[in-house]
Design a protein around this motif. Structure first.
Motif, short mmCIF file in Angstrom:
data_model
loop_
_atom_site.label_atom_id
_atom_site.label_comp_id
_atom_site.label_asym_id
_atom_site.label_seq_id
_atom_site.Cartn_x
_atom_site.Cartn_y
_atom_site.Cartn_z
N LEU A 117 -13.49 26.69 -12.30
CA LEU A 117 -12.94 27.38 -11.14
C LEU A 117 -11.94 26.49 -10.39
CD1 LEU A 117 -16.13 29.21 -9.84
CD2 LEU A 117 -14.15 30.23 -11.01
N GLU A 118 -12.19 25.18 -10.38
CA GLU A 118 -11.23 24.26 -9.76
C GLU A 118 -9.88 24.33 -10.47
OE1 GLU A 118 -13.87 20.63 -7.82
OE2 GLU A 118 -13.43 20.58 -9.97
N LYS A 119 -9.91 24.44 -11.78
CA LYS A 119 -8.66 24.54 -12.55
C LYS A 119 -7.91 25.83 -12.24
CE LYS A 119 -10.37 21.61 -16.26
NZ LYS A 119 -11.11 21.58 -17.53
N LEU A 120 -8.65 26.87 -11.87
CA LEU A 120 -8.03 28.15 -11.52
C LEU A 120 -7.45 28.14 -10.11
CD1 LEU A 120 -10.61 30.72 -12.95
CD2 LEU A 120 -8.40 30.08 -13.94
N GLY A 121 -7.91 27.20 -9.27
CA GLY A 121 -7.39 27.13 -7.91
C GLY A 121 -8.42 27.12 -6.81
N ALA A 122 -9.70 26.98 -7.16
CA ALA A 122 -10.74 26.89 -6.14
C ALA A 122 -10.85 25.45 -5.63
CB ALA A 122 -12.09 27.33 -6.71
N VAL A 123 -11.08 25.32 -4.35
CA VAL A 123 -11.30 24.00 -3.73
C VAL A 123 -12.68 24.03 -3.08
CG1 VAL A 123 -10.53 22.34 -2.00
CG2 VAL A 123 -8.84 23.68 -3.30
N PHE A 124 -13.56 23.15 -3.52
CA PHE A 124 -14.93 23.14 -3.03
C PHE A 124 -15.07 22.13 -1.90
CE2 PHE A 124 -15.08 24.93 -7.22
CZ PHE A 124 -16.01 25.96 -7.10
N VAL A 125 -15.67 22.58 -0.80
CA VAL A 125 -15.84 21.74 0.38
C VAL A 125 -17.29 21.82 0.85
CG1 VAL A 125 -13.44 21.99 1.12
CG2 VAL A 125 -15.17 23.60 1.95
N ASP A 126 -17.67 20.85 1.66
CA ASP A 126 -19.05 20.82 2.16
C ASP A 126 -19.22 21.70 3.40
OD1 ASP A 126 -20.04 19.11 0.19
OD2 ASP A 126 -19.39 17.32 1.30
N GLU A 127 -18.21 21.70 4.26
CA GLU A 127 -18.35 22.43 5.52
C GLU A 127 -17.11 23.25 5.83
OE1 GLU A 127 -21.10 22.70 6.94
OE2 GLU A 127 -22.21 21.02 6.05
N LEU A 128 -17.30 24.23 6.69
CA LEU A 128 -16.23 25.17 7.01
C LEU A 128 -15.05 24.50 7.70
CD1 LEU A 128 -15.79 28.26 6.71
CD2 LEU A 128 -16.56 28.48 9.08
N ASP A 129 -15.32 23.46 8.47
CA ASP A 129 -14.22 22.82 9.21
C ASP A 129 -13.25 22.07 8.30
OD1 ASP A 129 -15.67 20.53 8.59
OD2 ASP A 129 -16.36 20.18 10.65
N GLU A 130 -13.55 21.99 7.00
CA GLU A 130 -12.63 21.39 6.03
C GLU A 130 -11.64 22.42 5.48
OE1 GLU A 130 -14.68 18.82 3.04
OE2 GLU A 130 -16.48 19.32 4.18
N VAL A 131 -11.81 23.68 5.88
CA VAL A 131 -10.98 24.76 5.34
C VAL A 131 -9.85 25.07 6.32
CG1 VAL A 131 -10.94 27.15 4.53
CG2 VAL A 131 -13.01 25.75 4.22
N PRO A 132 -8.59 25.06 5.87
CA PRO A 132 -7.48 25.46 6.75
C PRO A 132 -7.67 26.91 7.21
CG PRO A 132 -6.66 24.47 4.70
CD PRO A 132 -8.12 24.69 4.51
N GLY A 133 -7.31 27.18 8.44
CA GLY A 133 -7.53 28.50 9.01
C GLY A 133 -6.76 29.61 8.34
N ASP A 134 -5.69 29.27 7.60
CA ASP A 134 -4.86 30.31 6.98
C ASP A 134 -5.22 30.59 5.52
OD1 ASP A 134 -4.02 27.89 5.99
OD2 ASP A 134 -1.88 28.35 6.11
N ARG A 135 -6.33 29.98 5.04
CA ARG A 135 -6.73 30.21 3.65
C ARG A 135 -8.10 30.89 3.60
NH1 ARG A 135 -3.20 31.34 0.92
NH2 ARG A 135 -4.60 31.21 -0.87
N PRO A 136 -8.32 31.75 2.61
CA PRO A 136 -9.62 32.40 2.48
C PRO A 136 -10.71 31.43 2.05
CG PRO A 136 -8.20 32.99 0.64
CD PRO A 136 -7.36 32.20 1.58
N VAL A 137 -11.94 31.78 2.39
CA VAL A 137 -13.08 30.94 2.02
C VAL A 137 -14.18 31.84 1.47
CG1 VAL A 137 -14.05 30.97 4.36
CG2 VAL A 137 -14.70 29.15 2.79
N VAL A 138 -14.87 31.35 0.46
CA VAL A 138 -16.00 32.05 -0.15
C VAL A 138 -17.27 31.26 0.14
CG1 VAL A 138 -17.03 32.87 -2.31
CG2 VAL A 138 -14.54 32.97 -2.00
N PHE A 139 -18.32 31.95 0.55
CA PHE A 139 -19.63 31.31 0.77
C PHE A 139 -20.45 31.41 -0.50
CE2 PHE A 139 -19.03 33.06 5.31
CZ PHE A 139 -18.19 32.01 5.63
N SER A 140 -21.17 30.35 -0.83
CA SER A 140 -21.83 30.25 -2.13
C SER A 140 -22.95 31.26 -2.31
CB SER A 140 -22.38 28.84 -2.34
OG SER A 140 -23.64 28.70 -1.73
N ALA A 141 -23.38 31.41 -3.58
CA ALA A 141 -24.43 32.37 -3.94
C ALA A 141 -25.77 32.05 -3.30
CB ALA A 141 -24.58 32.42 -5.46
N HIS A 142 -25.93 30.82 -2.82
CA HIS A 142 -27.23 30.40 -2.28
C HIS A 142 -27.46 30.89 -0.86
CE1 HIS A 142 -25.69 27.29 -5.12
NE2 HIS A 142 -26.85 27.56 -5.68
#
Length: 315
Positions: A56-81
């Protein structure tokens, strides 16, 4: 004859590998990337498998630990857990685009906990401290509303506010047998404890454990394919050993096979955790086939036909 391969029977557990919740979560990330373009951020590993995360990283996913690491103008997905309630709340406050990939069976546990809490019950959560699913479930209610129980010994030390007003829920990826022991201890000490309407341990966890139990006693070695971070995969190793396998171990992929563990083996079992792709199973069988004269027998205990709908934003 010189150079002749040793014969080896492979028992292939079924069901194995991807469950409906994992398949759904991966599709959510793939579709989000297709719809919004890269990068799409994912809070925590979407599922606990390093091969899935790497692809998924090769496709363009960026995995982060917390929400504050995500730029406000990009979508975020919450994990299956699943995530604590505070996470989507923070995303809404930042007016972010987010997609919740929480497995519907984990969401069911969240709803049960909230329902019991609203009815005035103290909640006991049977699970493993620090696991993302447990963190997410604990975060559905105010601090102190849920008590985490990991062992039978924890039951003995639990001091409820009112022994007549307790309800329990469980992590979905636990050992069925270990959980049954803890539930029995709870019911012995608190006969009126309220149980879930339906078993919290998910169908896929139960089915994969049943398949391993069915083959374990016939196996000199059981290889469980999955990542070290995968709770359900680690439970499969424990189940195999408890069910009579002479040896069992968790491997990431074919490169992690300890060939010395297979010396003098005539029958080995192979299964995969719910977040491990079938390609890894094929790779392990292929690697073993290069060294042994193998025959593969699938041992199926049930068929799975569960499909979960995708969220509307990426459907």
């Amino acid at each position: 004859m010189p150079g002749e391969k040793q014969k080896l029977t492979i028992l292939l557990a079924a069901p194995r590998g991807f469950c409906a919740g994992v398949d759904r979560a991966i599709q959510i990330v793939e579709r989000a990337i297709h719809k919004f373009g890269a990068p799409v951020y994912v809070r925590h590993e979407i599922v606990h498998n390093t091969h899935v995360v790497s692809r998924l990283e090769k496709l363009g996913a960026v995995f982060v630990d917390e929400l504050d690491e995500v730029p406000g103008d990009r979508p975020v997905v919450f994990s299956a857990h699943g995530v604590p309630k505070s996470v989507p709340q923070a995303a809404r406050e930042r007016e972010m685009i987010y997609v919740d990939a929480t497995c519907p069976l984990v969401s069911k546990v969240h709803i049960e906990a909230q329902r019991h809490h609203k009815a005035g019950f103290e909640i006991v959560l049977i699970g493993h401290a620090g696991h993302p699913e447990v963190v997410g479930t604990l975060g559905q209610l105010p601090d102190g509303a849920i008590t985490l129980i990991e062992t039978v010994e924890d039951v003995a030390g639990f001091k409820p506010r009112d022994p007549e007003k307790i309800a329990f829920v469980t992590q979905t990826t636990l050992s069925v047998d270990d959980t049954a022991e803890i539930v029995e201890a709870l019911r012995t000490r608190f006969p009126s404890v309220a149980a879930p309407h339906k078993e919290d341990i998910c169908y896929a966890t139960t089915n994969r454990q049943d398949a391993v139990k069915a083959m374990a006693e016939s196996c000199d070695m059981v290889w469980v394919i999955g990542s070290e971070t995968s709770s359900n995969s680690k439970r499969l190793v424990e189940v195999a050993e408890r069910a009579g396998a002479r040896n069992a171990a968790l491997i990431e992929d074919a490169s992690a096979i300890d060939w010395s563990a297979m010396e003098n083996a005539t029958t080995i079992g192979i299964t995969a955790g719910a977040s491990a792709p079938e390609s890894l199973v094929e790779g392990v069988i292929s690697a073993i086939g290069e060294r042994y004269d193998i025959s593969v027998e699938e041992l199926r205990v049930t068929h799975e036909d569960v499909i979960f709908k995708l969220p509307r934003l990426v459907a």
